[in-house]
Each structure stands twice: as structure tokens, then as C-alpha cells.
Design a protein around this motif. Structure first.
Motif, PDB file in Angstrom:
ATOM      1  N   LEU A  67      91.457 -66.265  37.228  1.00  0.00           N
ATOM      2  CA  LEU A  67      90.932 -67.624  37.318  1.00  0.00           C
ATOM      3  C   LEU A  67      89.590 -67.729  36.596  1.00  0.00           C
ATOM      4  O   LEU A  67      89.314 -68.715  35.901  1.00  0.00           O
ATOM      5  N   SER A  68      88.757 -66.697  36.741  1.00  0.00           N
ATOM      6  CA  SER A  68      87.472 -66.670  36.040  1.00  0.00           C
ATOM      7  C   SER A  68      87.680 -66.698  34.530  1.00  0.00           C
ATOM      8  O   SER A  68      86.917 -67.340  33.795  1.00  0.00           O
ATOM      9  N   GLY A  69      88.703 -66.001  34.062  1.00  0.00           N
ATOM     10  CA  GLY A  69      89.003 -66.004  32.629  1.00  0.00           C
ATOM     11  C   GLY A  69      89.367 -67.389  32.130  1.00  0.00           C
ATOM     12  O   GLY A  69      88.944 -67.805  31.043  1.00  0.00           O
ATOM     13  N   ARG A 325      91.174 -67.318  23.626  1.00  0.00           N
ATOM     14  CA  ARG A 325      91.756 -66.763  24.861  1.00  0.00           C
ATOM     15  C   ARG A 325      91.039 -65.497  25.313  1.00  0.00           C
ATOM     16  O   ARG A 325      91.519 -64.767  26.155  1.00  0.00           O
ATOM     17  N   ARG A 326      89.868 -65.261  24.746  1.00  0.00           N
ATOM     18  CA  ARG A 326      89.163 -64.007  25.009  1.00  0.00           C
ATOM     19  C   ARG A 326      88.807 -63.835  26.486  1.00  0.00           C
ATOM     20  O   ARG A 326      88.911 -62.744  27.047  1.00  0.00           O
ATOM     21  N   GLY A 327      88.394 -64.923  27.131  1.00  0.00           N
ATOM     22  CA  GLY A 327      88.049 -64.830  28.549  1.00  0.00           C
ATOM     23  C   GLY A 327      89.230 -64.393  29.388  1.00  0.00           C
ATOM     24  O   GLY A 327      89.100 -63.544  30.272  1.00  0.00           O
ATOM     25  N   ARG A 328      90.395 -64.943  29.107  1.00  0.00           N
ATOM     26  CA  ARG A 328      91.586 -64.591  29.878  1.00  0.00           C
ATOM     27  C   ARG A 328      92.026 -63.154  29.628  1.00  0.00           C
ATOM     28  O   ARG A 328      92.419 -62.447  30.557  1.00  0.00           O
ATOM     29  N   VAL A 329      91.955 -62.713  28.373  1.00  0.00           N
ATOM     30  CA  VAL A 329      92.366 -61.342  28.063  1.00  0.00           C
ATOM     31  C   VAL A 329      91.418 -60.328  28.711  1.00  0.00           C
ATOM     32  O   VAL A 329      91.849 -59.350  29.327  1.00  0.00           O
ATOM     33  N   LEU A 330      90.108 -60.567  28.593  1.00  0.00           N
ATOM     34  CA  LEU A 330      89.142 -59.642  29.176  1.00  0.00           C
ATOM     35  C   LEU A 330      89.155 -59.688  30.703  1.00  0.00           C
ATOM     36  O   LEU A 330      88.856 -58.695  31.362  1.00  0.00           O
ATOM     37  N   SER A 331      89.512 -60.824  31.270  1.00  0.00           N
ATOM     38  CA  SER A 331      89.579 -60.903  32.735  1.00  0.00           C
ATOM     39  C   SER A 331      90.675 -60.002  33.285  1.00  0.00           C
ATOM     40  O   SER A 331      90.585 -59.519  34.423  1.00  0.00           O
ATOM     41  N   GLY A 332      91.713 -59.751  32.482  1.00  0.00           N
ATOM     42  CA  GLY A 332      92.761 -58.828  32.927  1.00  0.00           C
ATOM     43  C   GLY A 332      92.249 -57.414  33.093  1.00  0.00           C
ATOM     44  O   GLY A 332      92.693 -56.674  33.976  1.00  0.00           O
ATOM     45  N   LEU A 333      91.297 -57.017  32.248  1.00  0.00           N
ATOM     46  CA  LEU A 333      90.681 -55.705  32.391  1.00  0.00           C
ATOM     47  C   LEU A 333      89.892 -55.638  33.685  1.00  0.00           C
ATOM     48  O   LEU A 333      89.916 -54.627  34.400  1.00  0.00           O
TER      49      LEU A 333
END
Length: 388
Positions: A67-69, A325-333
Motif C-alpha cells: 500500500l505504501s508503494g 512503478r518504482r515505489g510499488r516494485v521497491l515496496s515488495g522488497l
């Protein structure tokens, strides 16, 4: 894309100051765990619940990070960071006033929501600001500052825990200071709009990075969740526990600072293999240790491995993520890392009950070493295919 966003020195310093908040969020109460277990002895299941007080924060981070991503990509990095810093200060210090174990778990979960936002915002800002070698250097610096926070705050938490297990919760108030600097210094970076028809499917490489982050963190988080009880058997008090657990973050600083130079010499798979091998060797030393000094030696090796692997995985994802989409991809990490933290005591507890804490470290070290050896073999077969 070039480094045209030109963050000010104060903005860079603010982001680096926020980095330790993510690492210390859960671990800061590690030296207090034995005293908390004694204080809540009358609460059913207190032995496990006290450990969960440390790791429920990680579960909340793992759940909230996606959600943060989305918020980071659609609303902005700066609003997400400011909200996270405010919630961090309130929910973190709330533990000082709480005397009910279940209510404590709720405040710890709220702290996790804050960290999910902070960590996603910080990582995304860095990858927005920089590219290429500068990105690798600053990601290494971010991890170094995160580890340095552990070096400073974990021994302080151990010292405060000798006064009361409640006292370390005041350390969380430092986020209020960081929030003030964030309000003054940070600007929202320019970002590209999402492309029409952009898919939401993650590549196998990205998912593999998430899984690797989960496994490595699950093993590494045995340090704050199990070592306090292992060291108790050596007659160590809260101050010693805090200092020993901080040892892993000390070499984490060294590894993170060395990461940019290492990245210029080795590919990402080789760095990951070295990192996992160092952790495996360290945990094997801890499992067979007969003295506190030997435990510290093992932690130093494990911390060095983590100092390499975290910025390496961040860099891998940053290079493969579309800016929109960088926020969403990095939030997965973030989810992978903190889900590993949360599940660590749950996964390890049956092993601890069956063979003991020391033996659990030994067998985990063997498993990590075997995994590193397998990765090295597979890497040799595919050598030349990996993009450096």
C-alpha cells in the motif's frame, strides 16, 4: 535518465537520518525481552507473545508496504515519508506507557505501518535522485547509516533496559526530529506518469529477489530474537545483549560502505553468494560458540554479509523498475525483508524447542552455506549471461 533532481545536502542528510529508523524499529526492544517475559509471566502464552512484540512490527510492515508503494507512486514520496515519521514517533513512544501485553502488540503493529511508509519512501527517493554508480554508492551509504543506527541505539537500549524495560521506547522519539528536517528540506521529485496500458505483472527476476530477501532476513533475524536468550545462558545482562546484537550492525556498516567498490568488481549474483556464505559461516560459529567473544565473532561475519546483500538487492530492483512503478516494485522488497523478520521466531521456535538455540544456529549456518555453494555452482554454469 540523469541525475537532474539535484537533492540538496540537507535533503540527502535527512534521508540518511531516516534510514536507521527502519532497522532499529523492531530490534530496539531486544535487550528488554527477558525482563518483559518475566513481567508478563502471568499472561497466557507470554513466552511467544513477548517475542512477537518484537516481530509483529515486521508483520505490519510486510502487510502495509505494498500500500505504501502505491501511495508513493500516486500521491508522492514526501507525503508518505512525513506521515510515516509522525506515526513512528507516536506509536513507538507509546510503548513506554503501556502495561498490557496485548495493547503493546497493537502499538507495535502501528509502528510497523509507519516503518513501511518510511522505508518505501526513502528507497524510492534515492533511486529517483541517482542513477548508475552514484545510485549504488548512495544505496550503500543508506545501508551503512541504517546499520550505524544499530551500533548507536542498540547499546543505548541495553543500558536503558537496566533501568526499566519500558525505558528504551523513548528512543523512538528521534523520528520527530527527523520529521522537522524532512518538512524543511525535502521537495517532491518530478516523476514520469504511468504509461497507458502498463501491466502490473512482476518479472520472475523481481519475484526471485523478493524470495531471496525473505530467506536471508528470516535467518538473520535469529540474532535479535534468539540471541538474548542464548546469551542469558552465558550469564549476560541487558547491556551485554544490546552490545552483542549491535555487533552485527557494526560490520553491516563496513559491508555497506564497501558495497559500491565490490559492485564494480563482481556481478549481483556473486555478491549475493558471498553474502549468504558469510552469514552461514557466522551462524555456524555462533552455534558452536563456547564464549560470548565467539558469539560476537559470528555476528560480525553475519553482519558483513547483510551489509553487502541489502543494497545489492535494492540496486537490482531499482535497475529493473520503471520510474512510474518504482515505489510499488521497491515496496515488495520491504515486504520480503520484514515478512522474514516476523516469521523468523515462528519458524525457528520448533527447531529451538527440539534441539536448542545453539544447535538451531548451527543447522541454519549449514543450510546457508549449502545454499551459497549451490548458487555458486549455478552461477558458474550461467557465467556470461548475467548483466553487470
Amino acid at each position: 535518465m540523469t541525475d537532474t533532481l539535484a537533492p540538496t545536502g540537507q535533503a540527502r542528510g535527512t534521508v540518511l537520518a531516516a534510514a536507521p529508523l527502519t532497522i532499529m524499529a523492531a530490534a530496539i526492544i531486544a535487550p528488554s525481552l527477558p525482563a518483559m517475559r518475566e513481567d508478563f509471566a502471568d499472561t497466557p502464552g507470554s513466552g511467544l507473545l513477548v517475542r512477537l512484540a518484537l516481530t509483529v512490527t515486521s508483520l505490519a510492515i510486510a502487510i502495509s508496504a505494498p500500500l505504501s508503494g502505491i501511495v508513493a507512486d500516486r500521491v508522492g514520496r514526501r507525503p508518505l515519508l512525513l506521515t510515516g515519521l509522525g506515526l513512528y514517533a507516536v506509536s513507538g513512544t507509546a510503548g513506554f506507557f503501556v502495561d498490557d501485553l496485548y495493547l503493546l502488540l497493537i502499538t507495535r503493529a502501528a509502528l510497523g505501518l509507519a516503518v513501511g511508509g518510511i522505508m518505501t519512501a526513502v528507497s524510492t527517493l534515492i533511486t529517483d535522485w541517482f542513477t548508475g554508480g552514484r545510485r549504488a554508492s548512495f544505496l550503500g551509504l543508506q545501508q551503512a547509516f541504517a546499520s550505524l543506527g544499530g551500533v548507536v541505539f542498540l547499546p543505548l537500549a541495553g543500558l536503558l533496559a537496566t533501568v526499566s524495560w519500558h525505558a528504551p521506547f523513548w528512543i523512538y522519539s528521534v523520528s520527530a526530529i527527523v520529521a522537522v528536517f524532512a518538512i524543511v528540506s525535502l521537495r517532491e521529485p518530478e516523476r514520469n506518469s504511468p504509461a497507458v496500458g502498463e501491466g502490473g505483472r512482476l518479472s520472475a527476476r523481481v519475484v526471485g529477489v523478493y524470495v531471496l530477501a525473505f530467506v536471508v532476513t528470516l535467518a538473520f533475524y535469529m540474532a535479535p530474537t534468539q540471541l538474548p536468550f542464548l546469551l542469558e545462558g552465558f550469564g549476560s545482562g541487558p547491556v551485554v545483549v544490546g552490545a552483542v546484537v549491535a555487533g552485527s550492525t557494526l560490520t553491516g556498516v563496513v559491508g555497506a560502505l564497501a558495497f559500491p567498490r565490490l559492485r564494480r568488481r563482481l556481478g549481483p549474483t556473486a555478491i549475493t553468494t558471498v553474502s549468504v556464505a558469510l552469514m552461514g559461516a557466522g551462524w555456524l560459529v555462533i552455534g558452536t560458540a563456547g564464549t560470548v567473544a565467539q558469539v560476537v565473532t559470528g555476528l560480525l561475519a553475519g553482519g558483513l554479509g547483510v551489509g553487502f546483500v541489502v543494497p545489492n538487492l535494492n540496486l537490482l530492483l531499482a535497475e529493473s523498475a520503471d520510474p512510474a512503478r518504482r515505489g510499488r516494485v521497491l515496496s515488495g522488497l520491504v515486504t520480503g525483508i520484514f515478512l522474514g523478520q516476523f516469521l523468523s521466531p515462528l519458524v525457528v521456535q520448533p527447531l529451538v524447542q527440539g534441539i536448542g538455540i545453539a544447535e538451531a544456529f548451527t543447522w541454519t549456518g549449514i543450510a546457508l552455506g549449502a545454499g551459497a555453494a549451490l548458487a555458486a555452482l549455478l552461477s558458474n554454469r550461467n557465467n556470461g549471461k548475467e548483466t553487470r
